[in-house]
Design a protein around this motif. Structure first.
Motif, short mmCIF file in Angstrom:
data_model
loop_
_atom_site.label_atom_id
_atom_site.label_comp_id
_atom_site.label_asym_id
_atom_site.label_seq_id
_atom_site.Cartn_x
_atom_site.Cartn_y
_atom_site.Cartn_z
N LYS B 405 -11.91 17.22 -14.58
CA LYS B 405 -10.26 18.06 -15.63
C LYS B 405 -11.00 18.95 -16.66
O LYS B 405 -11.97 18.24 -17.64
N ASP B 406 -10.79 20.18 -16.38
CA ASP B 406 -11.38 21.52 -16.94
C ASP B 406 -10.70 20.89 -18.63
O ASP B 406 -9.98 20.73 -18.92
N LYS B 407 -11.54 21.44 -19.72
CA LYS B 407 -11.28 21.37 -20.40
C LYS B 407 -11.65 22.40 -21.88
O LYS B 407 -11.24 22.43 -23.20
N TYR B 408 -12.42 23.50 -21.06
CA TYR B 408 -13.45 24.13 -21.77
C TYR B 408 -12.46 25.40 -20.85
O TYR B 408 -13.06 25.46 -19.65
N PHE B 409 -12.22 26.34 -21.23
CA PHE B 409 -11.38 27.72 -20.07
C PHE B 409 -12.69 28.85 -20.57
O PHE B 409 -12.40 29.31 -21.76
N LEU B 410 -13.64 29.44 -19.48
CA LEU B 410 -14.07 29.85 -20.16
C LEU B 410 -13.74 31.07 -19.34
O LEU B 410 -14.05 31.82 -18.32
N LEU B 411 -14.18 32.47 -20.44
CA LEU B 411 -14.46 34.04 -20.06
C LEU B 411 -16.40 34.44 -20.29
O LEU B 411 -16.70 34.25 -21.45
N ASN B 412 -16.71 34.35 -18.98
CA ASN B 412 -18.03 34.89 -18.91
C ASN B 412 -19.07 33.71 -19.49
O ASN B 412 -19.87 34.17 -20.80
N GLY B 413 -18.40 32.53 -19.38
CA GLY B 413 -18.92 31.57 -19.92
C GLY B 413 -18.77 31.40 -21.45
O GLY B 413 -19.27 30.59 -22.05
N ARG B 414 -17.71 31.75 -22.29
CA ARG B 414 -17.66 31.70 -23.70
C ARG B 414 -15.95 31.54 -24.02
O ARG B 414 -15.05 32.46 -22.62
N SER B 415 -15.91 30.79 -24.48
CA SER B 415 -14.40 30.60 -24.85
C SER B 415 -14.00 31.45 -26.22
O SER B 415 -14.42 31.54 -26.98
N TYR B 416 -12.57 31.78 -26.52
CA TYR B 416 -12.25 32.64 -27.83
C TYR B 416 -12.62 31.33 -29.05
O TYR B 416 -12.11 30.03 -29.07
N PRO B 417 -13.25 31.87 -29.57
CA PRO B 417 -13.33 33.45 -30.16
C PRO B 417 -14.87 33.52 -30.15
O PRO B 417 -14.83 34.73 -29.95
N ASP B 418 -15.71 32.71 -29.08
CA ASP B 418 -16.51 33.32 -29.04
C ASP B 418 -16.86 34.71 -28.42
O ASP B 418 -17.81 35.32 -27.58
N THR B 419 -16.00 34.86 -27.48
CA THR B 419 -15.38 35.89 -26.21
C THR B 419 -16.07 37.07 -27.26
O THR B 419 -16.48 38.41 -26.16
N VAL B 420 -15.02 37.41 -28.27
CA VAL B 420 -15.31 38.69 -28.89
C VAL B 420 -16.60 38.51 -30.20
O VAL B 420 -16.28 39.10 -31.39
N GLY B 421 -17.50 36.71 -30.33
CA GLY B 421 -18.89 37.18 -31.32
C GLY B 421 -19.61 38.06 -30.98
O GLY B 421 -20.31 37.10 -30.77
N VAL B 422 -18.80 39.41 -31.83
CA VAL B 422 -20.32 40.09 -31.39
C VAL B 422 -20.22 40.70 -33.26
O VAL B 422 -19.59 40.78 -33.51
N ALA B 423 -21.55 40.59 -33.60
CA ALA B 423 -21.41 41.45 -34.78
C ALA B 423 -20.65 42.77 -35.29
O ALA B 423 -21.14 43.69 -34.34
N GLY B 424 -20.14 42.92 -35.95
CA GLY B 424 -19.22 43.77 -36.36
C GLY B 424 -18.19 43.71 -35.44
O GLY B 424 -17.12 44.69 -35.65
N GLY B 425 -17.58 42.91 -34.59
CA GLY B 425 -16.33 43.38 -33.64
C GLY B 425 -15.40 42.48 -34.77
O GLY B 425 -15.40 42.50 -35.06
#
Lengths: 433, 584
Positions: B405-425
């Motif tokens: 049973k999946d509990k983490y749902f990943l886009l390129n191995g990251r869940s939100y907000p890490d999906t957009v976690g870039v400096a200046g983003g």
């Protein structure tokens, strides 16, 4: 890998060659989509056990052939091999013809607590006689059979399944498939447009020469895949309750009354057996009608030669949608639920419009057909070693697409439908400078 | 049955694969069974004049249609062919990549450290860390790995090539590559370099691979073992999912072919036949190794990208009809003739008003009409992690497959907000990421501390998409006067457990490809679908174009309307979501 000597490599490679060429012993494998054919079928809904690869025997309900009914097996090679028990998983595959009505008489041999049962034929025109009226269709009682008269207006692949308490009865195994052959299959003579014959000299297991009344739906082999799941807790409940009801003492002095009907909880649904054609891997790689599966006659183990056009009929018979991955190549989807997908506009409106997919969603209640082939085209190396220096090979005569189909005779070197360009492709790997 | 000699010839051919590439003087090699292999010349790509590409080891060349060539010897002169081989040359180049198969840790968006069975980069390390494909030309691959920014390997051991000599080393070179010398022409591999880099170097997604049609791709899988599970002797393989006419030999299915043991390397060979979005994964006990993280992205760029500038891209489609491998003969069959190849590669468009190519234009497919042109590559992998399964997998316990049973749902191995976690983003409202070290402010890669206390890049790919509403090339957006940039979302779903839907709020999606094929019928009609959501099952891929033409500047969202997937385990926030920033 220079430490691996040639002998080791040859052992690996020989295994690989055997796999790639698949079985040459087609005749003994009876590679096909087997079923029963005719215009009058007498089916039974009964109880039995399905066998699973981990050794479990799971109490199930299924359609089978009624006692006294002698079916005609198709393709013809199964005439002496086929059997049709009074209950099987999935039910007998009915092989019929576009536009020709057929009758199905259903006898209900389920235990009395299971109640009535029935068959729905989605996509067909159905009239009925006998039985009693149910919610979705006419139903068979334990004492009263029902007869359905069914007509499919177009060729294709369809499901049939119980229309009575379907959440329980379909889960218990009351489902099967209908293959509707075209009324006017595309000709196979060399002059007609245009289904090239399957290579002469090979045994022909096809149910028709084309999937639809259309010259772009020709094929060489065909297979049927019915996908389903089993939640054994549901089956156990049904079995236990039936045993309880049947053994419940009819003693009026008791403080409770005996139940007479089933009350099986079907949710939450948590399956842990996943089946194709009623068997799990690796059982589904055993032969069709293997005697060790008395209630699961159909396998799911396609065999093909390189380049052969393989008609694949998929259908979802369970609760869940499954993404079905075709390893090795794409499949061209032909049609859905008996509707051929054709171009609407463009250079020629009669060309195919179905997608090419390497993953086909098998959806409950839906049936699709597709055509698959594997030729090694574009590999960059000839997996079979048919090179110009390989003395003994017949010449490869490419047709307009580059495949060897012009020479219609039995070819001991398996060149039929070979992709000719491949023949001068050695693995182009060389020593590092 | 075929006669023995007929069986043996293909066997002999296959035997040539290792024998030819690793032929060497006895006793001169290092690295045990590890090998780093990347030829600089092949029969198809020998270099020199008279071929489709005179510099296949260092560059692509413009596509000019198929030419028929003959070869009497291989480029090394080692083998002769009598009669000479005759074959079709469509240009292309040689590309190489090396990956490790092993284990590692990643960081979930709620901070949870998760153990993975995983692939990691063993070549193109700098490119991977920057979110690019790790695929390299031989001129780059065949240099020893040395990064001027880091004198040590990931294990903390010093890199003996440091300080880096750019003539013999490269930050994108192959780990373990040893330069041949006159006295040691076949030095084998540097096993210490491979182990010091590969152990615990798992990435999610697995290293990105991208190359061009007609390339020959040499992919080396090196199994470095799973140091956290010393009880396991897991083999690994590479399966190119969806690859057309794949050979069973290089398909990675262990039941039908071979698998790679710990301490060994194997080089897979693929000719890139058809452009499209595929993906790759390990095929050992797939439910386990996929759930545990051995899933990567892969796409093949079309020949149309190599159309000479100023030439109508339709010409490329026409040239492809001269090669029977890609030709799509339209129309119904004549009497006695077969119909068109039912799976042909390059269907011509029914309508082609003319679309001149320009330098830098990129296309998703060989469309012949320019309809799949785009500006920004956005590979997106959808995946899910079941933390319980991963914990059980780390702690030597039996895994419950049907109870996954999946509990983490990943886009390129990251869940939100890490999906957009870039400096200046957009998630960096306080500007803190510019001074933070994780994610790396320059590469945006997230690193995770492993059990040896060392931190390694584990998730290099954010999915923040930035498009300029005025940055597209003029004349490529119909009647609009100002063309916006277009993003090609190459979406692959490797989720083991559930179907996944992605919706776009504000910017319509144009679905142009499905399962690595352009959506086009046999009559040449584009069957593109304009939509705001797409749904994929595990094992499916598709291509979506987001066009920012006429879109008001602002932040837009890609997210799943399956609301229970907008969570990070216990956090009722996050999950399968990312942002599209449209700038003026």
């Amino acid at each position: 890998m220079s430490h691996m000597n040639t002998k080791t490599w040859c052992a690996v490679s020989r295994f690989f060659s055997v796999v790639a060429v698949a079985l040459l012993l087609v005749a003994s494998a009876h590679a096909a989509a087997p079923g029963i054919t005719g215009t009058s079928f007498s089916l039974n809904a009964g109880t039995g056990y399905s066998s699973q690869p981990d050794g479990m025997l799971i109490y199930s309900w299924g359609y089978g052939c009624a006692t006294g009914f002698t079916p005609t097996y198709a393709p013809a090679q199964f005439a002496s091999l086929g059997f049709c028990p009074t209950m099987q998983l999935p039910g007998p595959t009915l092989i019929v013809t576009e536009g020709i009505p057929f009758t199905v008489t259903l006898t209900n041999s389920l235990p009395a607590p299971a109640g009535n049962t029935s068959i729905l034929f989605p996509g067909a025109t159905v009239t009925f006689s006998g039985g009693v009226q149910g919610l979705l269709t006419q139903e068979a009682m334990q004492t009263t059979p029902v007869t359905y008269t069914v007509t499919y207006a177009a060729p294709g692949t369809h499901e049939y399944y119980s229309g009575t308490q379907p959440d329980l009865q379909i889960e218990m195994g009351l489902f099967g498939a209908v293959v509707v052959r075209p009324a006017h299959p595309v000709g196979t003579s060399a002059s007609a447009p245009n289904c090239t014959t399957t290579e002469p000299g090979r045994e022909d297991f096809r149910l028709a020469s084309s999937a639809y009344d259309h010259s772009l739906t020709c094929y060489d082999r065909e297979y049927l895949f019915q996908w389903s799941e089993i939640d054994p807790k549901i089956h156990k409940q049904a079995e236990d309750q039936i045993k309880l009801i049947q053994s419940c003492p009819a003693n009026t002095a008791l403080q409770f009354s005996c139940p007479t009907t089933l009350n099986v909880v079907t949710e939450p649904y948590h399956p842990n057996y996943f089946l194709i054609n009623g068997r799990s891997m690796p059982d589904n790689m055993d032969a069709d009608y293997a005697p060790n599966y008395p209630n699961q006659p159909y396998n799911a183990n396609p065999h093909m030669h390189p380049g052969e056009l393989v008609l694949v009929r998929y259908m979802g018979q369970g609760h869940w949608q499954h993404p079905f991955h075709e390893h090795g190549n794409h499949v061209r989807i032909l049609g859905r639920d008996g509707n051929l997908l054709l171009s609407q506009t463009g250079t020629d409106p009669r060309l195919l419009a179905g997608r090419m997919e390497f993953n086909t969603d098998v959806t409950p209640g839906q049936a699709d057909e597709g055509i698959f082939y594997w030729s090694g085209k574009g590999l960059g190396w000839d997996i079979f070693g048919h090179t110009s220096t390989n003395v003994g090979n017949l010449p490869c005569n490419p047709d307009v697409n580059g495949f060897h189909t012009n020479q219609r005779r039995h070819d001991p070197n398996l060149l039929w439908r070979a992709f000719c360009q491949r023949f001068s492709e050695l693995l182009r790997m060389v020593r590092r400078p | 049955m075929r006669k023995p000699y007929q069986i043996c010839l293909p066997i002999l051919l296959v035997c040539l694969i290792p024998a030819v590439t690793s032929a060497q003087a006895p006793g001169s090699q290092g690295g045990g069974s590890f090998r780093v292999q990347c030829p600089t010349a092949t029969l198809l790509h020998p270099g020199g004049t008279g071929t489709g590409n005179s510099t296949p080891a260092s560059a692509e060349a413009a596509y000019s249609g198929p030419i028929t060539r003959t070869a009497a010897t291989d480029p090394s002169g080692h083998y002769t062919y009598n009669p000479p081989l005759t074959f079709t040359d469509n240009g292309g180049a040689i590309k190489c990549q090396q990956v490790s198969g092993g284990d590692g840790m990643m960081t979930e968006a709620d901070g949870n450290q998760t153990y993975m069975f995983s692939f990691g980069p063993l070549s193109g390390l700098q490119a991977i860390q920057n979110g690019q494909a790790g695929t390299q030309l031989p001129a780059v691959f065949n240099k020893s790995y040395c990064d001027p920014a880091n004198a040590n390997y990931l294990s903390g051991q010093p890199n003996p090539y440091s300080p880096c000599d750019p003539s013999t080393t490269d930050p994108n070179g192959a780990v373990g590559y040893v330069t041949p010398t006159a006295t040691n022409p076949s030095p084998g591999a540097d096993a210490a370099a491979i182990m010091n880099t590969g152990v615990l170097n798992g990435n999610i997604p697995a290293p990105l691979m991208a190359f061009d049609e007609d390339d020959e791709f040499f992919l080396t899988l090196t199994n470095v073992g799973m140091i956290m599970r010393p009880d396991l002797f897991e083999q690994h393989t590479v399966h190119f999912h969806g690859y057309p006419n794949a050979s069973s030999f290089y398909d990675g299915v262990p039941d039908a072919s071979l698998a790679i043991n710990i301490g060994g390397s194997f080089t897979y060979y693929y000719l890139a036949p058809d452009a499209g979005t595929y993906f790759w994964h390990c095929h050992i006990t797939p439910p386990e190794h996929l759930q545990m993280g051995m899933v990567g992205q892969l796409y093949v760029r079309p020949r149309q990208n190599r159309t000479p500038a100023g030439t109508d891209v339709y010409q490329t489609s026409l040239l492809q009809q001269n090669d029977l491998r890609t030709a799509c003969h339209p129309g119904l069959p004549a009497a006695g003739q077969p119909g068109p190849d039912i799976l042909c590669s390059a269907p011509l468009p029914a309508v082609h008003p003319g679309f001149p190519n320009a330098t830098g234009y990129k296309y998703v497919y060989n469309d012949g009409d320019g309809s799949t042109r785009y500006d920004v590559d956005v590979p997106i992998q959808i995946h899910g992690f079941d933390p319980n399964f991963h914990f059980v997998g780390m702690t030597f316990n039996p895994e419950g497959f049907a109870d996954m049973k999946d509990k983490y749902f990943l886009l390129n191995g990251r869940s939100y907000p890490d999906t957009v976690g870039v400096a200046g983003g957009p998630a960096d409202v306080l500007g803190q990421l510019a001074t933070a070290t994780n994610p790396d402010p320059a590469t945006h890669a997230i690193s995770t501390a492993d059990t040896d206390t060392l931190s390694r890049p584990s998730q290099p790919l954010p999915t923040l998409i930035t498009l300029s509403a005025s940055g597209g090339p003029a004349g490529t957006c119909g009647t609009a006067t100002t063309c916006g940039q277009r993003a090609a979302l190459r979406i692959a779903d490797l989720d083991v457990q559930e179907y996944q839907t992605l919706s776009s709020v504000g910017i319509p999606m144009l679905l142009v490809g499905f399962n690595a094929k352009i959506l086009r019928d046999e009559a040449g009609n584009n069957l593109y679908i304009k939509t705001n959501s797409i749904t994929l099952g595990g094992g499916e891929s598709l291509d979506v174009i987001l066009d920012s033409t006429g879109v008001a500047p602002g932040t837009y969202f890609l997210y799943t309307p399956q609301l229970d997937h907008l969570s990070n385990d216990a956090e009722n926030f996050g999950g399968l979501m990312t942002e599209v920033v449209v700038t003026p």
